[in-house]
Write a protein that holds these residues in place. Structure first.
Motif, PDB file in Angstrom:
ATOM      1  N   ILE A 132     101.498  54.681  57.317  1.00 40.92           N
ATOM      2  CA  ILE A 132     102.926  54.290  57.431  1.00 40.92           C
ATOM      3  C   ILE A 132     104.198  54.354  56.569  1.00 40.92           C
ATOM      4  O   ILE A 132     104.756  54.151  55.415  1.00 40.92           O
ATOM      5  CB  ILE A 132     102.547  52.645  57.042  1.00 40.92           C
ATOM      6  CG1 ILE A 132     101.379  52.344  58.591  1.00 40.92           C
ATOM      7  CG2 ILE A 132     103.208  51.881  57.947  1.00 40.92           C
ATOM      8  CD1 ILE A 132     100.709  50.900  57.963  1.00 40.92           C
ATOM      9  N   LEU A 133     105.251  54.814  57.095  1.00 39.94           N
ATOM     10  CA  LEU A 133     106.512  53.729  56.093  1.00 39.94           C
ATOM     11  C   LEU A 133     107.339  52.853  56.211  1.00 39.94           C
ATOM     12  O   LEU A 133     107.250  51.869  57.906  1.00 39.94           O
ATOM     13  CB  LEU A 133     107.595  55.447  56.279  1.00 39.94           C
ATOM     14  CG  LEU A 133     108.795  55.396  56.331  1.00 39.94           C
ATOM     15  CD1 LEU A 133     108.767  55.234  54.646  1.00 39.94           C
ATOM     16  CD2 LEU A 133     109.843  56.437  56.521  1.00 39.94           C
ATOM     17  N   VAL A 134     107.093  51.689  55.624  1.00 43.96           N
ATOM     18  CA  VAL A 134     108.165  50.466  55.381  1.00 43.96           C
ATOM     19  C   VAL A 134     109.089  50.631  55.386  1.00 43.96           C
ATOM     20  O   VAL A 134     110.280  51.246  54.246  1.00 43.96           O
ATOM     21  CB  VAL A 134     107.747  49.677  55.180  1.00 43.96           C
ATOM     22  CG1 VAL A 134     107.839  48.292  54.606  1.00 43.96           C
ATOM     23  CG2 VAL A 134     105.732  49.151  55.084  1.00 43.96           C
ATOM     24  N   VAL A 135     110.117  50.694  55.768  1.00 42.19           N
ATOM     25  CA  VAL A 135     111.964  49.968  55.584  1.00 42.19           C
ATOM     26  C   VAL A 135     112.030  48.880  55.694  1.00 42.19           C
ATOM     27  O   VAL A 135     112.618  48.340  56.459  1.00 42.19           O
ATOM     28  CB  VAL A 135     113.067  51.260  56.417  1.00 42.19           C
ATOM     29  CG1 VAL A 135     114.349  51.608  55.728  1.00 42.19           C
ATOM     30  CG2 VAL A 135     111.697  52.852  56.484  1.00 42.19           C
ATOM     31  N   ASP A 136     112.252  48.992  54.568  1.00 40.97           N
ATOM     32  CA  ASP A 136     113.557  47.434  53.929  1.00 40.97           C
ATOM     33  C   ASP A 136     114.235  47.333  52.897  1.00 40.97           C
ATOM     34  O   ASP A 136     113.581  47.609  52.000  1.00 40.97           O
ATOM     35  CB  ASP A 136     112.112  46.448  53.408  1.00 40.97           C
ATOM     36  CG  ASP A 136     112.852  45.131  54.448  1.00 40.97           C
ATOM     37  OD1 ASP A 136     113.859  44.397  53.605  1.00 40.97           O
ATOM     38  OD2 ASP A 136     112.061  44.207  55.357  1.00 40.97           O
ATOM     39  N   GLU A 186     106.775  46.144  48.213  1.00 43.05           N
ATOM     40  CA  GLU A 186     106.141  46.482  47.913  1.00 43.05           C
ATOM     41  C   GLU A 186     105.090  45.567  47.869  1.00 43.05           C
ATOM     42  O   GLU A 186     103.913  45.651  47.822  1.00 43.05           O
ATOM     43  CB  GLU A 186     106.450  46.335  46.115  1.00 43.05           C
ATOM     44  CG  GLU A 186     106.754  46.967  46.035  1.00 43.05           C
ATOM     45  CD  GLU A 186     106.520  48.611  45.193  1.00 43.05           C
ATOM     46  OE1 GLU A 186     105.474  49.084  45.369  1.00 43.05           O
ATOM     47  OE2 GLU A 186     107.291  49.926  45.340  1.00 43.05           O
ATOM     48  N   ILE A 187     105.156  44.396  48.209  1.00 49.98           N
ATOM     49  CA  ILE A 187     103.708  43.701  48.716  1.00 49.98           C
ATOM     50  C   ILE A 187     103.224  43.774  50.252  1.00 49.98           C
ATOM     51  O   ILE A 187     102.052  44.081  50.372  1.00 49.98           O
ATOM     52  CB  ILE A 187     104.673  42.101  49.392  1.00 49.98           C
ATOM     53  CG1 ILE A 187     104.560  41.663  48.058  1.00 49.98           C
ATOM     54  CG2 ILE A 187     103.408  41.125  50.017  1.00 49.98           C
ATOM     55  CD1 ILE A 187     106.022  40.241  48.258  1.00 49.98           C
ATOM     56  N   ASP A 210     104.270  54.352  52.582  1.00 46.69           N
ATOM     57  CA  ASP A 210     104.996  55.372  51.945  1.00 46.69           C
ATOM     58  C   ASP A 210     106.519  53.902  51.879  1.00 46.69           C
ATOM     59  O   ASP A 210     106.299  53.477  52.744  1.00 46.69           O
ATOM     60  CB  ASP A 210     105.594  56.802  52.012  1.00 46.69           C
ATOM     61  CG  ASP A 210     104.963  57.061  51.970  1.00 46.69           C
ATOM     62  OD1 ASP A 210     104.481  57.415  50.999  1.00 46.69           O
ATOM     63  OD2 ASP A 210     105.028  58.323  52.608  1.00 46.69           O
ATOM     64  N   THR A 211     107.671  53.495  51.311  1.00 44.84           N
ATOM     65  CA  THR A 211     109.101  52.874  51.620  1.00 44.84           C
ATOM     66  C   THR A 211     109.937  53.531  51.290  1.00 44.84           C
ATOM     67  O   THR A 211     109.955  54.662  50.276  1.00 44.84           O
ATOM     68  CB  THR A 211     108.242  51.957  50.303  1.00 44.84           C
ATOM     69  OG1 THR A 211     109.105  52.072  49.296  1.00 44.84           O
ATOM     70  CG2 THR A 211     106.831  50.695  50.497  1.00 44.84           C
ATOM     71  N   ALA A 212     110.928  52.878  51.368  1.00 48.84           N
ATOM     72  CA  ALA A 212     112.182  53.001  51.300  1.00 48.84           C
ATOM     73  C   ALA A 212     113.420  51.721  51.650  1.00 48.84           C
ATOM     74  O   ALA A 212     113.007  50.896  52.603  1.00 48.84           O
ATOM     75  CB  ALA A 212     112.831  54.073  52.287  1.00 48.84           C
ATOM     76  N   ASN A 213     114.141  51.609  50.544  1.00 50.25           N
ATOM     77  CA  ASN A 213     114.940  50.779  50.429  1.00 50.25           C
ATOM     78  C   ASN A 213     116.089  50.778  51.303  1.00 50.25           C
ATOM     79  O   ASN A 213     117.207  49.509  50.905  1.00 50.25           O
ATOM     80  CB  ASN A 213     115.179  50.167  48.987  1.00 50.25           C
ATOM     81  CG  ASN A 213     113.865  49.712  48.316  1.00 50.25           C
ATOM     82  OD1 ASN A 213     113.457  51.026  47.059  1.00 50.25           O
ATOM     83  ND2 ASN A 213     112.886  49.100  49.223  1.00 50.25           N
ATOM     84  N   SER A 214     116.211  51.595  51.883  1.00 47.00           N
ATOM     85  CA  SER A 214     117.500  51.931  53.309  1.00 47.00           C
ATOM     86  C   SER A 214     116.796  52.516  54.002  1.00 47.00           C
ATOM     87  O   SER A 214     116.455  53.706  54.201  1.00 47.00           O
ATOM     88  CB  SER A 214     118.763  52.163  52.589  1.00 47.00           C
ATOM     89  OG  SER A 214     118.404  52.988  52.133  1.00 47.00           O
ATOM     90  N   ALA A 215     117.512  52.741  55.360  1.00 50.23           N
ATOM     91  CA  ALA A 215     117.300  53.519  56.411  1.00 50.23           C
ATOM     92  C   ALA A 215     118.429  54.761  55.925  1.00 50.23           C
ATOM     93  O   ALA A 215     117.214  56.248  56.425  1.00 50.23           O
ATOM     94  CB  ALA A 215     118.509  53.308  57.614  1.00 50.23           C
TER      95      ALA A 215
END
Length: 230
Positions: free
Chosen positions: A7-11, A18-19, A32-37
């Motif tokens: 899963i990729l969380v983008v926020d 992180e939560i 994985d995470t990303a903090n912007s599109a």
């Protein structure tokens, strides 16, 4: 529990990313995470089984990012869940018109998110299993079946026909141990006489060529070979 779904969380809220990452990983997902599109679009999105997109982000909103993804044939079928503080009917309609698989309004409970994530992945996995896949994926290892091409981290790996067929066979049946006789019958079916040693040599070469994923091709002494998830 292991789901193997990635899963990729983008926020743009780092704490929220992180939560979600922490709680989804407890459930067995790879996250994985990303903090912007913009950051997310630099990634190889085809490796993910689900995208969770915040609607309200910088220059490229979650809706705009989804629209870009849906126009890309290689990524168009990746399930999307929108996360947003907005709860207006028009926003929901916009999301679903863009092909959203679900829409979760903030604030939300983690239990609700996990339940919805599992439902979307379960539902979309059933749909995808109805058709013959054109891509075989394991993390950043990708086999493009129509093009007979293997890439790792988007870099093409040159394999012989037999090496390609062995990797395809093992990756299609992860965890299944194939005896040398089974590999011979499936990969060398048109050849009259092949030594068992030929398989061992091809496996050794294949392991070297696929680098970090070579360790996933495991020898079961006395039985054969399998592609095992470490």
């Amino acid at each position: 529990m292991t789901t193997n779904a990635r899963i990729l969380v983008v926020d743009d809220e780092e704490d929220l990313c992180e939560i979600l990452k922490f709680n989804l990983e407890i459930e067995g997902f790879e996250v994985d995470t990303a903090n912007s599109a913009e950051e997310a679009l630099k990634k190889d999105l085809s490796i993910y089984q689900l995208l969770m997109l915040d609607v309200m982000m910088g220059e490229i909103s979650g809706f705009k990012m989804a629209n870009l993804i849906r126009k890309d044939e290689a990524k168009a079928k990746i399930p999307i869940i929108f996360l947003t503080a907005k709860d207006a009917e028009n926003d929901r309609l916009t999301g679903f018109n863009l092909g959203a698989d679900d829409y979760i309004s903030k604030p939300f409970s983690i239990r609700e998110v996990i339940a919805r994530v599992k439902a979307v992945i379960r539902r979309t996995a059933v749909k995808q299993s109805d058709v013959e896949p054109e891509l075989l994926l394991f993390e950043t290892l990708k086999i493009d079946l129509p093009k007979k091409k293997v890439t790792i981290d988007n870099e093409e790996i040159t394999l012989t026909k037999k090496e390609f067929e062995i990797l395809k066979l093992l990756l299609e049946h992860q965890g299944h141990v194939f005896s040398r006789e089974e590999i011979l019958s499936r990969v060398w079916s048109d050849e009259v006489y092949v030594l068992d040693r030929t398989i061992d040599v091809n496996i050794t070469r294949l392991r070297k060529k696929i680098g970090k994923y070579g360790k996933n091709i495991v020898t079961r002494l006395g039985y054969g070979y399998c592609f095992e998830i470490a």
